[in-house]
Scaffold this motif. Structure first.
Motif, PDB file in Angstrom:
ATOM      1  N   GLU A  63       7.409 -10.381  19.822  1.00  0.00           N
ATOM      2  CA  GLU A  63       7.379  -9.536  18.617  1.00  0.00           C
ATOM      3  C   GLU A  63       6.425 -10.113  17.575  1.00  0.00           C
ATOM      4  N   ARG A  64       6.424 -11.429  17.434  1.00  0.00           N
ATOM      5  CA  ARG A  64       5.608 -12.070  16.400  1.00  0.00           C
ATOM      6  C   ARG A  64       4.210 -12.444  16.880  1.00  0.00           C
ATOM      7  N   LYS A  81      16.940  -5.314  19.291  1.00  0.00           N
ATOM      8  CA  LYS A  81      15.984  -4.221  19.052  1.00  0.00           C
ATOM      9  C   LYS A  81      14.653  -4.721  18.483  1.00  0.00           C
ATOM     10  N   PRO A  82      13.998  -5.655  19.179  1.00  0.00           N
ATOM     11  CA  PRO A  82      12.721  -6.165  18.685  1.00  0.00           C
ATOM     12  C   PRO A  82      11.669  -5.057  18.697  1.00  0.00           C
ATOM     13  N   ASP A  83      10.685  -5.208  17.796  1.00  0.00           N
ATOM     14  CA  ASP A  83       9.639  -4.202  17.667  1.00  0.00           C
ATOM     15  C   ASP A  83       8.513  -4.528  18.664  1.00  0.00           C
ATOM     16  N   VAL A  84       8.759  -4.221  19.933  1.00  0.00           N
ATOM     17  CA  VAL A  84       7.804  -4.521  21.011  1.00  0.00           C
ATOM     18  C   VAL A  84       7.725  -3.298  21.917  1.00  0.00           C
ATOM     19  N   TYR A  85       6.713  -3.244  22.772  1.00  0.00           N
ATOM     20  CA  TYR A  85       6.670  -2.199  23.787  1.00  0.00           C
ATOM     21  C   TYR A  85       7.420  -2.692  25.013  1.00  0.00           C
ATOM     22  N   ASN A 186       3.636  -7.389  22.972  1.00  0.00           N
ATOM     23  CA  ASN A 186       3.389  -7.331  21.529  1.00  0.00           C
ATOM     24  C   ASN A 186       2.538  -6.081  21.271  1.00  0.00           C
ATOM     25  N   LYS A 187       2.856  -5.353  20.210  1.00  0.00           N
ATOM     26  CA  LYS A 187       2.180  -4.063  19.997  1.00  0.00           C
ATOM     27  C   LYS A 187       0.682  -4.211  19.772  1.00  0.00           C
TER      28      LYS A 187
END
Ligand code: PRP
Length: 211
Positions: A63-64, A81-85, A186-187
């Motif tokens: 995520e980071r 719920k990490p903000d990743v794909y 990671n996005k």
């Protein structure tokens, strides 16, 4: 760092299994098999770098952006719920989320249920859907002890073979949500390194088709 692929793998049995899949997919790093205490392994020719990360931390690294991609259990993705794909189900590390209790547990729906777990969000979501009021006790491991010592009525935990529950005279009350290892990205790495990530993904996907 820029044109290398940085991969966070979950340290342990699952990570070793998953590494084999990455190796087969054309991203080998033979040094990783030496079994020393190192945490970073590189293959300069393939421009790939692997990190051994505590399984529950993989999503944070990804995520980071400390890692471009990684492998995390669906349990961790549902819990944090990490903000990743989430790119691919690797169809390994399969298990279930389950509610478990002592053999003789009888539920009383008029009482607040005490639930011990490492997965407090998953447990809250699950019981909220059932309209059940619960008191969550957050533990870090050896969850099976909680009902035995009357710290909780039930537990919410991962069940794979069921051996841990059996050895502690606990039974599954209900199995829900199937869990398996997922390839995550990671996005922004996914945008900048799309080609190599997509290539790896499709080679991993081919391997999952026989599972
Ligand atoms: C997990 C889980 C159970 C066990 C289930 O623990 O929390 O204790 O595996 O596997 P089984 O159904 O095959 O017996 P883990 O090994 O991750 O250790 P933990 O106690 O630190 O959670």
């Amino acid at each position: 760092m820029k044109n290398w692929l940085n991969v966070a793998l979950p340290k342990g049995r699952l990570g070793e299994k998953v590494y084999q899949m990455f190796e087969k997919a054309g991203f080998p790093c033979p040094e990783i098999k030496e079994g020393n205490r190192k945490l970073i392994f590189e293959n300069a020719e393939k421009k790939v770098r692997y990190f051994w990360v505590k399984p529950s931390d993989v999503a944070i690294y990804v995520e980071r952006g400390a890692a471009d991609i990684g492998v995390a259990g669906k349990d961790i993705l549902l819990e944090y719920k990490p903000d990743v794909y989430e790119l691919l189900d690797l169809k390994t590390g399969k298990c279930h989320m389950a509610v478990a209790a002592k053999n003789d547990f009888v539920d009383d729906r008029n009482r607040t249920l005490t639930v011990a777990t490492k997965f407090t969000n998953i447990a809250k979501d699950y019981f909220a859907k059932q309209g059940r009021v619960i008191d969550v006790i957050s533990l870090n491991g050896s969850i099976e002890l909680a009902p035995i010592l009357n710290l909780s009525d039930v537990i919410v935990d991962i069940v794979e073979t069921g051996a841990t529950l059996k050895a502690n005279n606990l039974v599954v009350v209900e199995k829900f949500t199937p869990i398996s290892a997922r390839l995550i990205a990671n996005k922004s790495s996914y945008n900048f390194k799309a080609q190599v990530i997509e290539e790896l993904k499709s080679k991993l996907e081919e391997q999952t088709e026989n599972i």
